[in-house]
Scaffold this motif. Structure first.
Motif, PDB file in Angstrom:
ATOM      1  N   ASN A 196      37.557  53.587  40.513  1.00 55.53           N
ATOM      2  CA  ASN A 196      36.553  52.538  40.520  1.00 55.53           C
ATOM      3  C   ASN A 196      37.002  51.357  39.658  1.00 55.53           C
ATOM      4  OD1 ASN A 196      33.838  51.386  39.115  1.00 55.53           O
ATOM      5  ND2 ASN A 196      33.388  52.116  41.182  1.00 55.53           N
ATOM      6  N   TRP A 197      36.705  50.142  40.103  1.00 56.03           N
ATOM      7  CA  TRP A 197      37.199  48.929  39.435  1.00 56.03           C
ATOM      8  C   TRP A 197      36.699  48.779  38.012  1.00 56.03           C
ATOM      9  CZ3 TRP A 197      34.051  45.029  37.573  1.00 56.03           C
ATOM     10  CH2 TRP A 197      32.698  45.062  37.973  1.00 56.03           C
ATOM     11  N   LYS A 198      35.508  49.294  37.701  1.00 58.58           N
ATOM     12  CA  LYS A 198      34.920  49.089  36.372  1.00 58.58           C
ATOM     13  C   LYS A 198      35.696  49.803  35.280  1.00 58.58           C
ATOM     14  CE  LYS A 198      30.752  50.555  37.579  1.00 58.58           C
ATOM     15  NZ  LYS A 198      30.945  50.687  39.055  1.00 58.58           N
ATOM     16  N   ILE A 199      36.372  50.907  35.646  1.00 59.52           N
ATOM     17  CA  ILE A 199      37.008  51.733  34.624  1.00 59.52           C
ATOM     18  C   ILE A 199      38.118  50.973  33.918  1.00 59.52           C
ATOM     19  CG2 ILE A 199      38.150  53.923  34.158  1.00 59.52           C
ATOM     20  CD1 ILE A 199      36.903  54.989  36.768  1.00 59.52           C
ATOM     21  N   GLY A 200      38.966  50.296  34.684  1.00 66.91           N
ATOM     22  CA  GLY A 200      40.037  49.518  34.077  1.00 66.91           C
ATOM     23  C   GLY A 200      39.509  48.384  33.227  1.00 66.91           C
ATOM     24  N   ALA A 201      38.486  47.682  33.733  1.00 62.37           N
ATOM     25  CA  ALA A 201      37.910  46.569  32.978  1.00 62.37           C
ATOM     26  C   ALA A 201      37.346  47.044  31.649  1.00 62.37           C
ATOM     27  CB  ALA A 201      36.827  45.879  33.809  1.00 62.37           C
ATOM     28  N   GLU A 202      36.648  48.179  31.651  1.00 66.17           N
ATOM     29  CA  GLU A 202      36.114  48.740  30.405  1.00 66.17           C
ATOM     30  C   GLU A 202      37.240  49.157  29.458  1.00 66.17           C
ATOM     31  OE1 GLU A 202      33.058  51.810  30.695  1.00 66.17           O
ATOM     32  OE2 GLU A 202      32.843  51.262  32.803  1.00 66.17           O
ATOM     33  N   ASN A 203      38.235  49.829  30.008  1.00 65.97           N
ATOM     34  CA  ASN A 203      39.323  50.332  29.179  1.00 65.97           C
ATOM     35  C   ASN A 203      40.019  49.205  28.429  1.00 65.97           C
ATOM     36  OD1 ASN A 203      42.408  50.995  28.949  1.00 65.97           O
ATOM     37  ND2 ASN A 203      41.411  52.992  29.079  1.00 65.97           N
ATOM     38  N   PHE A 204      40.337  48.131  29.137  1.00 63.65           N
ATOM     39  CA  PHE A 204      41.054  47.025  28.505  1.00 63.65           C
ATOM     40  C   PHE A 204      40.145  46.222  27.576  1.00 63.65           C
ATOM     41  CE2 PHE A 204      44.127  48.392  31.320  1.00 63.65           C
ATOM     42  CZ  PHE A 204      45.274  47.607  31.326  1.00 63.65           C
ATOM     43  N   ALA A 205      38.828  46.295  27.782  1.00 67.46           N
ATOM     44  CA  ALA A 205      37.902  45.538  26.939  1.00 67.46           C
ATOM     45  C   ALA A 205      37.835  46.068  25.520  1.00 67.46           C
ATOM     46  CB  ALA A 205      36.498  45.543  27.551  1.00 67.46           C
ATOM     47  N   GLY A 206      38.080  47.386  25.327  1.00 69.16           N
ATOM     48  CA  GLY A 206      37.892  47.854  23.962  1.00 69.16           C
ATOM     49  C   GLY A 206      38.191  49.305  23.669  1.00 69.16           C
ATOM     50  N   ASP A 207      38.863  50.009  24.594  1.00 67.48           N
ATOM     51  CA  ASP A 207      39.056  51.441  24.366  1.00 67.48           C
ATOM     52  C   ASP A 207      40.319  51.711  23.548  1.00 67.48           C
ATOM     53  OD1 ASP A 207      39.155  54.173  24.392  1.00 67.48           O
ATOM     54  OD2 ASP A 207      38.714  54.380  26.518  1.00 67.48           O
ATOM     55  N   MET A 208      40.216  51.510  22.241  1.00 67.63           N
ATOM     56  CA  MET A 208      41.318  51.891  21.341  1.00 67.63           C
ATOM     57  C   MET A 208      41.344  53.398  21.097  1.00 67.63           C
ATOM     58  SD  MET A 208      41.453  48.810  18.520  1.00 67.63           S
ATOM     59  CE  MET A 208      39.951  49.275  17.647  1.00 67.63           C
ATOM     60  N   PRO A 326      38.059  45.055  43.677  1.00 61.88           N
ATOM     61  CA  PRO A 326      37.402  46.205  44.306  1.00 61.88           C
ATOM     62  C   PRO A 326      37.703  46.273  45.803  1.00 61.88           C
ATOM     63  CG  PRO A 326      35.851  44.930  42.959  1.00 61.88           C
ATOM     64  CD  PRO A 326      37.077  44.093  43.128  1.00 61.88           C
ATOM     65  N   ILE A 327      38.043  47.456  46.263  1.00 63.21           N
ATOM     66  CA  ILE A 327      38.202  47.722  47.685  1.00 63.21           C
ATOM     67  C   ILE A 327      36.993  48.506  48.199  1.00 63.21           C
ATOM     68  CG2 ILE A 327      39.642  48.831  49.445  1.00 63.21           C
ATOM     69  CD1 ILE A 327      40.928  46.391  48.093  1.00 63.21           C
ATOM     70  N   SER A 328      36.581  49.485  47.442  1.00 66.61           N
ATOM     71  CA  SER A 328      35.399  50.287  47.758  1.00 66.61           C
ATOM     72  C   SER A 328      34.905  50.882  46.452  1.00 66.61           C
ATOM     73  CB  SER A 328      35.747  51.394  48.760  1.00 66.61           C
ATOM     74  OG  SER A 328      36.618  52.343  48.169  1.00 66.61           O
ATOM     75  N   GLU A 329      33.928  51.758  46.557  1.00 67.82           N
ATOM     76  CA  GLU A 329      33.406  52.373  45.339  1.00 67.82           C
ATOM     77  C   GLU A 329      34.429  53.282  44.667  1.00 67.82           C
ATOM     78  OE1 GLU A 329      32.060  55.033  48.773  1.00 67.82           O
ATOM     79  OE2 GLU A 329      32.416  52.898  48.375  1.00 67.82           O
ATOM     80  N   ASP A 330      35.469  53.708  45.412  1.00 65.15           N
ATOM     81  CA  ASP A 330      36.443  54.629  44.818  1.00 65.15           C
ATOM     82  C   ASP A 330      37.881  54.165  44.993  1.00 65.15           C
ATOM     83  OD1 ASP A 330      36.811  55.067  47.515  1.00 65.15           O
ATOM     84  OD2 ASP A 330      36.605  57.257  47.413  1.00 65.15           O
ATOM     85  N   GLU A 331      38.083  52.866  45.213  1.00 64.90           N
ATOM     86  CA  GLU A 331      39.443  52.354  45.345  1.00 64.90           C
ATOM     87  C   GLU A 331      39.524  50.930  44.816  1.00 64.90           C
ATOM     88  OE1 GLU A 331      43.162  52.264  48.497  1.00 64.90           O
ATOM     89  OE2 GLU A 331      41.120  52.435  49.283  1.00 64.90           O
ATOM     90  N   THR A 332      40.609  50.635  44.126  1.00 66.86           N
ATOM     91  CA  THR A 332      40.831  49.326  43.513  1.00 66.86           C
ATOM     92  C   THR A 332      42.246  48.860  43.812  1.00 66.86           C
ATOM     93  OG1 THR A 332      39.301  49.832  41.695  1.00 66.86           O
ATOM     94  CG2 THR A 332      40.886  48.055  41.318  1.00 66.86           C
ATOM     95  N   GLU A 333      42.370  47.584  44.162  1.00 68.79           N
ATOM     96  CA  GLU A 333      43.697  46.979  44.238  1.00 68.79           C
ATOM     97  C   GLU A 333      43.959  46.285  42.912  1.00 68.79           C
ATOM     98  OE1 GLU A 333      46.222  44.634  47.508  1.00 68.79           O
ATOM     99  OE2 GLU A 333      44.524  43.467  46.768  1.00 68.79           O
ATOM    100  N   VAL A 334      45.074  46.621  42.284  1.00 69.32           N
ATOM    101  CA  VAL A 334      45.456  46.006  41.023  1.00 69.32           C
ATOM    102  C   VAL A 334      46.427  44.867  41.325  1.00 69.32           C
ATOM    103  CG1 VAL A 334      46.484  46.377  38.748  1.00 69.32           C
ATOM    104  CG2 VAL A 334      45.224  48.238  39.865  1.00 69.32           C
ATOM    105  N   LEU A 335      46.118  43.685  40.836  1.00 64.86           N
ATOM    106  CA  LEU A 335      47.041  42.555  40.883  1.00 64.86           C
ATOM    107  C   LEU A 335      47.508  42.318  39.462  1.00 64.86           C
ATOM    108  CD1 LEU A 335      45.115  42.130  43.445  1.00 64.86           C
ATOM    109  CD2 LEU A 335      45.864  39.763  43.344  1.00 64.86           C
ATOM    110  N   SER A 336      48.802  42.384  39.240  1.00 65.68           N
ATOM    111  CA  SER A 336      49.345  42.318  37.890  1.00 65.68           C
ATOM    112  C   SER A 336      50.408  41.229  37.807  1.00 65.68           C
ATOM    113  CB  SER A 336      49.956  43.674  37.512  1.00 65.68           C
ATOM    114  OG  SER A 336      50.487  43.644  36.207  1.00 65.68           O
ATOM    115  N   TRP A 337      50.167  40.250  36.938  1.00 63.71           N
ATOM    116  CA  TRP A 337      51.092  39.143  36.733  1.00 63.71           C
ATOM    117  C   TRP A 337      51.798  39.287  35.385  1.00 63.71           C
ATOM    118  CZ3 TRP A 337      46.305  38.502  38.917  1.00 63.71           C
ATOM    119  CH2 TRP A 337      46.208  37.753  40.104  1.00 63.71           C
ATOM    120  N   PHE A 338      53.035  38.897  35.329  1.00 63.47           N
ATOM    121  CA  PHE A 338      53.744  38.715  34.064  1.00 63.47           C
ATOM    122  C   PHE A 338      53.528  37.273  33.632  1.00 63.47           C
ATOM    123  CE2 PHE A 338      57.802  37.074  32.216  1.00 63.47           C
ATOM    124  CZ  PHE A 338      57.689  37.677  30.969  1.00 63.47           C
TER     125      PHE A 338
END
Length: 467
Positions: A196-208, A326-338
């Motif tokens: 799910n797309w929210k998990i990555g957003a939460e993790n990077f927001a503050g999960d030390m 978000p692709i669906s409730e259980d799939e996410t496309e990650v776009l990653s730039w350097f």
């Protein structure tokens, strides 16, 4: 329609119904009430540096041609021909003065205006049958740029981008403005994960808190100077405006010594000193914190880190920007730039890119660790038992709601917003509170939406000039 008010109330108090990470009804609400209104990152001006340059990017199912026209204006056109709805541009990026629909040959300038219509006179009777003047590809309802970052909003009435960003702009500058010329982006790499797309957003927001467990092996192999991942608890969390993130605690030293500690050469340090405000410099030089991961609500994240990239003990920093599409409730496309400072030395750019790939590229060590957790969470959230479970996301709070540790004072942390030191889940709760508030908002007034769509259909063009 399902009533989610109890779910949203639980989220606001930090008890997360597990099924929100794999729920079709909630995902449909997110599409209507979050992604139809928020500002969504779609690219950077360095990707369309010259007139005619374009990239094709999506906001959920909507495809947009993001281009720089011949006059230097940045524009975003809905990627759909006015005739029979074929995608006008099927390449992911390139340079073109015109876009020609492959179905029937209608063609458009890169500013969106229609210029070619085969057999106009014979098929339509010329201008009397179909007046080409004023017709153009449907523009994105709203476009905004900050530090070269291009955002779109599907809401014509969205607040201005800088207002939406709020005080998080202070922290964006660390990632995106290390010299007057700003950054340049390379990529994106794309991959899909069954999470799910929210998990990555939460993790990077503050999960030390996950670092000592999930990423122990990365530290143990000697990729970083720090002897163990436990040092993450010495860093600070901050939340300001519409985003927040994490920092590392640096060793004692001057501003210059601390920036050298993470691998920046002196010429880059001098440019940072010219670009950043006194308060921005004080976070590093006086307070001793170095910015790390962060998230901008709803689905954009950043990472800044400094691993070893050679056989010596020297480290070198990298920055990556990413979007959780978000692709669906259980799939996410990650776009990653350097991302890298445009004025950085070429050897620095090359080694920084190597550091990025090693850590957070599609096969990066951190990436693989994280995705394993996120996929497991999403899969488990789909079952019936997940609808009975409230996940405890109240780290940092006592039972009565008071905070375990006091907030950092202005003398301890020079940036805007609220900052805290040590492990907690304040940032994740803040992001999910915004999520809950958005889902609780009434749907847009149909009359207002119709008026906005009508204005766009009548050729009202939105562009940002960068001459």
């Amino acid at each position: 329609m399902t009533d989610y008010s109890d779910v949203l109330d639980d989220v606001r108090r930090g008890m997360i119904p597990a099924h929100i990470y794999n729920d079709r009804g909630i995902f449909e609400l997110e599409k209507r009430k979050i992604f139809s209104r928020a500002w969504i990152f779609v690219g950077h001006e360095s990707e369309i540096a010259q007139p005619g340059d374009y990239v094709v990017r999506r906001v959920l199912e909507d495809s947009f041609i993001v281009t720089r026209d011949e006059d230097g204006c940045v524009r975003a056109h809905f990627n759909m021909c006015l005739h029979r709805g074929m995608q006008v541009c099927r390449a992911e990026m390139g340079n073109a003065s015109h876009f020609r629909c492959p179905y029937h040959g209608w063609s458009y300038r890169n500013d969106g205006r229609i210029v070619g219509l085969p057999f106009h006179q014979e098929a339509y009777g010329g201008e009397e049958g179909f007046a080409r003047k004023g017709q153009r590809l449907l523009p994105a309802p709203n476009i905004g740029i900050y530090n070269g970052m291009i955002f779109l909003s599907l809401d014509a009435g969205a607040p201005p981008l800088e207002e939406y960003l709020g005080d998080f702009r202070f922290y964006l500058d660390f990632y995106t403005k290390q010299s007057p010329g700003g950054i340049e982006l390379h990529g994106p790499q794309r991959w899909r994960i069954k999470a799910n797309w929210k998990i990555g957003a939460e993790n990077f927001a503050g999960d030390m808190y996950h670092t000592p467990q999930t990423h122990t092996s990365v530290v143990e192999i000697g990729l970083f100077r720090e002897p163990n991942a436990q040092k993450r608890k010495e860093g600070a969390l901050y939340w300001a405006g519409n985003g927040g993130g994490t920092t590392y605690k640096l060793p004692d030293g001057t501003l210059e010594e601390r920036l050298r500690y993470v691998g920046y050469p002196d010429p880059m340090i001098e440019r940072m000193k010219q670009c950043w405000s006194a308060e921005q410099l004080a976070i590093i030089g006086t307070d001793g914190f170095m910015f790390s991961a962060a998230s901008l609500y709803p689905n954009m994240s950043f990472v800044h880190n400094w691993p070893k990239v050679g056989t010596s003990d020297d480290v070198l920093p990298f920055i990556t920007l990413r979007q959780w599409q978000p692709i669906s409730e259980d799939e996410t496309e990650v776009l990653s730039w350097f991302a890298v400072d445009a004025a950085a030395p070429e050897d620095f750019k090359a080694l920084s890119y190597k550091a990025y790939l090693m850590c957070f590229g599609s096969t990066g060590m951190f990436e693989q660790d994280d995705v394993e957790n996120w996929v497991s969470l999403t899969n488990t959230a789909a079952g019936s038992m997940a609808r009975r479970l409230l996940l405890n996301s109240r780290m940092g709070l006592l039972a009565d709601g008071s905070e375990v540790a006091p907030r950092l004072s202005a003398e301890q942390f020079s940036g805007p917003g609220i900052a805290r030191q040590g492990y907690s889940e304040f940032n994740q709760r803040e992001l999910l509170r915004r999520w809950a508030d958005d889902l609780a908002r009434p749907s847009a007034d149909p009359a207002v939406a119709a008026a906005s769509n009508g204005a766009a259909a009548n050729g009202e063009s939105r562009a940002v000039s960068r001459k």
